[in-house]
Design an enzyme around this catalytic site. Structure first.
Site, PDB file in Angstrom:
ATOM      1  N   GLY A   1       0.822  -1.213   0.000  1.00 47.56           N
ATOM      2  CA  GLY A   1       0.000   0.000   0.000  1.00 47.56           C
ATOM      3  C   GLY A   1       0.853   1.258   0.000  1.00 47.56           C
TER       4      GLY A   1
ATOM      5  N   ARG B   1       7.266   1.509   1.146  1.00 46.29           N
ATOM      6  CA  ARG B   1       7.495   0.059   1.248  1.00 46.29           C
ATOM      7  C   ARG B   1       7.963  -0.490  -0.093  1.00 46.29           C
ATOM      8  NH1 ARG B   1       7.060  -2.703   6.335  1.00 46.29           N
ATOM      9  NH2 ARG B   1       5.974  -1.219   7.620  1.00 46.29           N
TER      10      ARG B   1
ATOM     11  N   ARG C   1       2.441  11.431  -8.334  1.00 46.15           N
ATOM     12  CA  ARG C   1       1.778  11.441  -7.009  1.00 46.15           C
ATOM     13  C   ARG C   1       2.621  10.752  -5.930  1.00 46.15           C
ATOM     14  NH1 ARG C   1      -4.157  12.302  -7.032  1.00 46.15           N
ATOM     15  NH2 ARG C   1      -4.611  13.020  -9.115  1.00 46.15           N
TER      16      ARG C   1
ATOM     17  N   ARG D   1      -0.537  -8.336  -3.945  1.00 46.04           N
ATOM     18  CA  ARG D   1      -0.578  -7.319  -2.899  1.00 46.04           C
ATOM     19  C   ARG D   1       0.114  -7.846  -1.655  1.00 46.04           C
ATOM     20  NH1 ARG D   1      -2.453  -3.697   0.627  1.00 46.04           N
ATOM     21  NH2 ARG D   1      -3.850  -4.405   2.268  1.00 46.04           N
TER      22      ARG D   1
ATOM     23  N   GLY E   1       0.337  -6.553   2.107  1.00 45.44           N
ATOM     24  CA  GLY E   1      -0.196  -5.484   2.951  1.00 45.44           C
ATOM     25  C   GLY E   1      -0.361  -5.886   4.394  1.00 45.44           C
ATOM     26  N   SER E   2      -1.103  -5.067   5.121  1.00 43.83           N
ATOM     27  CA  SER E   2      -1.374  -5.378   6.523  1.00 43.83           C
ATOM     28  C   SER E   2      -2.881  -5.503   6.718  1.00 43.83           C
ATOM     29  CB  SER E   2      -0.805  -4.291   7.433  1.00 43.83           C
ATOM     30  OG  SER E   2      -1.430  -3.063   7.144  1.00 43.83           O
TER      31      SER E   2
ATOM     32  N   ASP F   1      -2.829  -5.422  13.575  1.00 43.61           N
ATOM     33  CA  ASP F   1      -3.632  -5.086  14.747  1.00 43.61           C
ATOM     34  C   ASP F   1      -4.759  -6.100  14.880  1.00 43.61           C
ATOM     35  OD1 ASP F   1      -4.342  -3.178  12.335  1.00 43.61           O
ATOM     36  OD2 ASP F   1      -6.205  -3.554  13.413  1.00 43.61           O
TER      37      ASP F   1
ATOM     38  N   ARG G   1       6.411  -4.884  12.793  1.00 46.97           N
ATOM     39  CA  ARG G   1       5.793  -4.842  11.463  1.00 46.97           C
ATOM     40  C   ARG G   1       6.842  -5.095  10.385  1.00 46.97           C
ATOM     41  NH1 ARG G   1       2.384  -0.885  13.357  1.00 46.97           N
ATOM     42  NH2 ARG G   1       3.656   0.856  12.680  1.00 46.97           N
TER      43      ARG G   1
HETATM   44  N1  HPA Z   1      -8.868  -1.988   9.181  1.00 42.44           N
HETATM   45  C1  HPA Z   1      -8.695  -1.831   7.872  1.00 42.44           C
HETATM   46  N2  HPA Z   1      -7.553  -2.018   7.271  1.00 42.44           N
HETATM   47  C2  HPA Z   1      -6.511  -2.400   8.015  1.00 42.44           C
HETATM   48  C3  HPA Z   1      -6.623  -2.591   9.382  1.00 42.44           C
HETATM   49  C4  HPA Z   1      -7.877  -2.380   9.990  1.00 42.44           C
HETATM   50  O1  HPA Z   1      -8.038  -2.554  11.211  1.00 42.44           O
HETATM   51  N3  HPA Z   1      -5.409  -2.953   9.855  1.00 42.44           N
HETATM   52  C5  HPA Z   1      -4.583  -2.995   8.796  1.00 42.44           C
HETATM   53  N4  HPA Z   1      -5.245  -2.665   7.684  1.00 42.44           N
END
Ligand code: HPA
Length: 238
Positions: free
Chosen positions: A22, A26, A45, A89, A91-92, A206, A219
């Site tokens: 994202g 990164r 951008r 992708r 991501g987190s 999280d 992370r």
């Molecule tokens: N919500 C949406 N997207 C996310 C979250 C979340 O809690 N954590 C990491 N990406």
């Protein structure tokens, strides 16, 4: 049509496989840490994009931005204007399940969503955005070989980070959805519509169950593991 409105690259400089974190920084990190012979192909951008090689195979990495509209734009342009065939992708996500802990890796078999992105396809029903089976299978095999535990299942691509209804996520959790992020469904739909492959690999940053969150250092470490899985999926095949 190159350059496109959002990617300032000429034809032929983007590899067939693109990793999509994202955060554009990164993308820079992945390029600097893992790729050789790196050239930057985009700064429009500040959505940084790079091409290099990994173990001799060409690969690109570019930021996707946050949310369905952003990844929808970038992945569409990569597929339709630059001939990209594999989009991964990295991501987190936020965990919805008590047994999915911080730093665990989650792979999106499918992506439920509260977005209206699918409306454009005028389908006579509800679409189930899904990962490319070949990429998913390879990712799971690579993780097993590396001894990295992964959870594979349905994820939620939400349009809402700060939900007015603080308990809305529990409805998804009851349906077995593993975790929430904000992009996979659009990526999976764009790829399916174009007949190319996509996969979403996530690390848990999280937990909505415990309200815990990872530190920046944690992370980074789990991010590396996830990227190392994704890089094994690089292929220059058509
Ligand atoms: N919500 C949406 N997207 C996310 C979250 C979340 O809690 N954590 C990491 N990406």
């Amino acid at each position: 049509m190159q350059p496109t409105p959002h990617i300032g690259a000429t034809n032929g400089v983007i590899a067939k496989t693109v990793l999509l974190p994202g955060d554009p920084l990164r993308a820079k990190y992945i390029a600097e840490r893992y790729l050789t012979g790196v050239m930057q192909f985009n700064a429009v951008r500040n959505m940084l994009g790079y091409t290099g090689t990994y173990l001799g195979k060409p690969v690109s990495v570019m930021g996707s931005g946050m949310g369905v509209p952003s990844i929808g734009i970038y992945s569409y342009e990569l597929i339709h204007f630059y001939g990209v065939k594999r989009l991964i992708r990295v991501g987190s996500c936020g965990s919805f399940q008590a047994d999915i802990k911080l730093r665990d890796i989650v792979i999106g078999l499918s992506a439920s969503t509260n977005s209206n992105y699918a409306r454009q396809y005028k389908l006579p029903g509800t679409y189930a955005p899904s990962a490319a089976w070949s990429l998913l299978r390879q990712a799971v095999e690579v993780a097993e070989q590396k001894g990295i535990k992964v959870r594979v299942g349905n994820i939620l691509s939400s349009d809402i980070f700060y939900d007015d209804d603080k308990d809305a996520w529990k409805q998804w959790a009851k349906m077995g959805v593993l975790a929430v992020e904000m992009e996979a469904a659009a990526l999976y739909m764009n790829a399916a519509r174009a007949g190319v492959e996509a996969l979403c690999i996530l690390t848990v940053s999280d937990s909505l169950v415990t309200h815990q969150a990872t530190t920046a250092e944690e992370r980074q470490n789990s991010f590396n593991q996830m990227v190392e899985i994704a890089l094994e999926l690089v292929s220059d095949c058509e």
